[in-house]
Design a protein around this motif. Structure first.
Motif, PDB file in Angstrom:
ATOM      1  N   PRO A 203       0.819  -1.223   0.000  1.00  0.00           N
ATOM      2  CA  PRO A 203       0.000   0.000   0.000  1.00  0.00           C
ATOM      3  C   PRO A 203       0.848   1.267   0.000  1.00  0.00           C
ATOM      4  O   PRO A 203       0.476   2.260  -0.631  1.00  0.00           O
ATOM      5  N   LEU A 204       1.998   1.230   0.667  1.00  0.00           N
ATOM      6  CA  LEU A 204       2.876   2.392   0.670  1.00  0.00           C
ATOM      7  C   LEU A 204       3.423   2.654  -0.727  1.00  0.00           C
ATOM      8  O   LEU A 204       3.468   3.809  -1.185  1.00  0.00           O
ATOM      9  N   ALA A 205       3.815   1.592  -1.428  1.00  0.00           N
ATOM     10  CA  ALA A 205       4.331   1.743  -2.795  1.00  0.00           C
ATOM     11  C   ALA A 205       3.241   2.272  -3.723  1.00  0.00           C
ATOM     12  O   ALA A 205       3.508   3.107  -4.600  1.00  0.00           O
ATOM     13  N   ALA A 206       2.012   1.785  -3.544  1.00  0.00           N
ATOM     14  CA  ALA A 206       0.905   2.253  -4.380  1.00  0.00           C
ATOM     15  C   ALA A 206       0.659   3.740  -4.169  1.00  0.00           C
ATOM     16  O   ALA A 206       0.441   4.490  -5.128  1.00  0.00           O
ATOM     17  N   ILE A 207       0.707   4.186  -2.922  1.00  0.00           N
ATOM     18  CA  ILE A 207       0.527   5.610  -2.624  1.00  0.00           C
ATOM     19  C   ILE A 207       1.664   6.427  -3.229  1.00  0.00           C
ATOM     20  O   ILE A 207       1.435   7.472  -3.856  1.00  0.00           O
ATOM     21  N   ALA A 208       2.897   5.947  -3.043  1.00  0.00           N
ATOM     22  CA  ALA A 208       4.060   6.669  -3.571  1.00  0.00           C
ATOM     23  C   ALA A 208       3.994   6.792  -5.085  1.00  0.00           C
ATOM     24  O   ALA A 208       4.373   7.820  -5.653  1.00  0.00           O
ATOM     25  N   ALA A 209       3.495   5.757  -5.747  1.00  0.00           N
ATOM     26  CA  ALA A 209       3.465   5.747  -7.210  1.00  0.00           C
ATOM     27  C   ALA A 209       2.262   6.476  -7.788  1.00  0.00           C
ATOM     28  O   ALA A 209       2.365   7.145  -8.821  1.00  0.00           O
ATOM     29  N   GLU A 210       1.113   6.361  -7.122  1.00  0.00           N
ATOM     30  CA  GLU A 210      -0.136   6.786  -7.735  1.00  0.00           C
ATOM     31  C   GLU A 210      -0.781   8.022  -7.108  1.00  0.00           C
ATOM     32  O   GLU A 210      -1.506   8.740  -7.779  1.00  0.00           O
ATOM     33  N   ASP A 211      -0.539   8.267  -5.812  1.00  0.00           N
ATOM     34  CA  ASP A 211      -1.364   9.281  -5.150  1.00  0.00           C
ATOM     35  C   ASP A 211      -0.719   9.693  -3.826  1.00  0.00           C
ATOM     36  O   ASP A 211      -1.191   9.318  -2.750  1.00  0.00           O
ATOM     37  N   GLN A 212       0.325  10.506  -3.891  1.00  0.00           N
ATOM     38  CA  GLN A 212       1.074  10.834  -2.680  1.00  0.00           C
ATOM     39  C   GLN A 212       0.307  11.736  -1.715  1.00  0.00           C
ATOM     40  O   GLN A 212       0.688  11.861  -0.559  1.00  0.00           O
ATOM     41  N   ARG A 213      -0.763  12.335  -2.172  1.00  0.00           N
ATOM     42  CA  ARG A 213      -1.598  13.168  -1.294  1.00  0.00           C
ATOM     43  C   ARG A 213      -2.849  12.414  -0.830  1.00  0.00           C
ATOM     44  O   ARG A 213      -3.817  13.019  -0.375  1.00  0.00           O
TER      45      ARG A 213
ATOM     46  N   ARG B  70      10.408   6.411   0.622  1.00  0.00           N
ATOM     47  CA  ARG B  70      11.196   6.976   1.729  1.00  0.00           C
ATOM     48  C   ARG B  70      10.892   8.471   1.897  1.00  0.00           C
ATOM     49  O   ARG B  70      10.778   8.975   3.021  1.00  0.00           O
ATOM     50  N   GLN B  71      10.737   9.170   0.770  1.00  0.00           N
ATOM     51  CA  GLN B  71      10.520  10.612   0.822  1.00  0.00           C
ATOM     52  C   GLN B  71       9.203  10.996   1.496  1.00  0.00           C
ATOM     53  O   GLN B  71       9.112  12.029   2.164  1.00  0.00           O
ATOM     54  N   ILE B  72       8.170  10.179   1.327  1.00  0.00           N
ATOM     55  CA  ILE B  72       6.875  10.508   1.942  1.00  0.00           C
ATOM     56  C   ILE B  72       6.800  10.059   3.398  1.00  0.00           C
ATOM     57  O   ILE B  72       5.779  10.256   4.056  1.00  0.00           O
ATOM     58  N   GLY B  73       7.891   9.452   3.887  1.00  0.00           N
ATOM     59  CA  GLY B  73       7.942   9.105   5.310  1.00  0.00           C
ATOM     60  C   GLY B  73       7.924   7.634   5.625  1.00  0.00           C
ATOM     61  O   GLY B  73       7.827   7.252   6.800  1.00  0.00           O
ATOM     62  N   GLY B  74       7.965   6.784   4.603  1.00  0.00           N
ATOM     63  CA  GLY B  74       7.942   5.353   4.846  1.00  0.00           C
ATOM     64  C   GLY B  74       6.641   4.916   5.514  1.00  0.00           C
ATOM     65  O   GLY B  74       5.599   5.504   5.282  1.00  0.00           O
ATOM     66  N   GLU B  75       6.732   3.910   6.371  1.00  0.00           N
ATOM     67  CA  GLU B  75       5.528   3.360   6.993  1.00  0.00           C
ATOM     68  C   GLU B  75       4.806   4.359   7.890  1.00  0.00           C
ATOM     69  O   GLU B  75       3.614   4.213   8.157  1.00  0.00           O
TER      70      GLU B  75
END
Length: 236
Positions: free
Chosen positions: A75-85, A225-230
């Motif tokens: 889920p973290l990878a999906a957020i980082a790739a698709e929708d960081q907000r 990593r940039q969005i804060g990881g877990e």
């Protein structure tokens, strides 16, 4: 007189129809707040298309897993790739939409700005395509989901119904098909590779990644990593 009563009867029916459709959609979203779907509408669409086209090799692979049974890396990878907000917006990322509009106005390629919520609405309730009717329904279901589901449920639904390859839907089926393991054992690198194919899972391969997928996988790991990881997931 009889003709007039008949017209009024049909008018009442026409007025009742949209109300019934609205109530049906509300009930759909309310039910899936607690019930895990056996299939999604996109799965049904792809299965029917394979049947119509005579594709006897098509096989639908899908096994639901609760969010706690999926590696947090996916889920973290999906957020980082698709929708960081994802944690901040209420279904529509207006900043991303404006950036996409400005880029297109400058002559750039028109890119999508769909959020995870919008993609989930399309995958679960609707069909593929770009018609205005489908986009309008997508917006309506997105609003309902954001009102009736917590963010964790939207994310859980997304990683369970997203297509990661032809006929491969959700974290568990993807983990088994591409890495021979269960979804809770995915590493950060494997999760990032799965997220890298999400824009076009029938064009890119997680099992045999080409240069684009390899490059994109590295970018997603850095973005994780940039969005804060877990710790990002704790905001939801």
């Amino acid at each position: 007189m009889t003709r007039s009563r008949g017209r009024r009867r049909w008018l009442r029916r026409l007025l009742v129809l949209p109300v019934a459709l609205v109530l049906l959609s509300v009930l759909q979203v309310a039910a899936l707040r607690f019930v895990d779907p056996p299939v999604s509408m996109v799965m049904v669409e792809h299965r029917l298309r394979a049947w119509v086209e005579g594709d006897g090799d098509f096989r639908l692979r899908y096994q639901w897993r609760d969010l706690g049974q999926i590696s947090t890396s996916l889920p973290l990878a999906a957020i980082a790739a698709e929708d960081q907000r994802f944690a901040e917006h209420r279904g529509f990322d207006l900043e991303a939409i404006e950036k996409a509009r400005e880029q297109h106005a400058r002559g750039g390629r028109l890119r999508g700005a769909s959020t995870i919520s919008q993609q989930t609405a399309k995958n679960v309730f609707l069909w593929s395509g770009r018609s205005w009717v489908r986009k309008g329904l997508e917006a309506w279901y997105t609003v309902l989901m954001e009102l009736m589901w917590p963010k964790q449920r939207i994310l859980e639904m997304y990683v369970n119904v997203a297509e990661f390859g032809p006929g491969i839907y959700g974290a568990q089926a993807a983990a088994q098909a591409f890495f021979g393991k269960d979804a809770d054992a995915l590493t950060a690198a494997e999760a990032a590779r799965l997220a890298a194919v999400l824009p076009s899972p029938r064009r890119y391969s997680a099992s045999n990644p080409g240069p684009y997928v390899q490059r994109r996988t590295g970018q997603i790991q850095r973005q994780m990593r940039q969005i804060g990881g877990e710790s990002y997931l704790e905001k939801l």
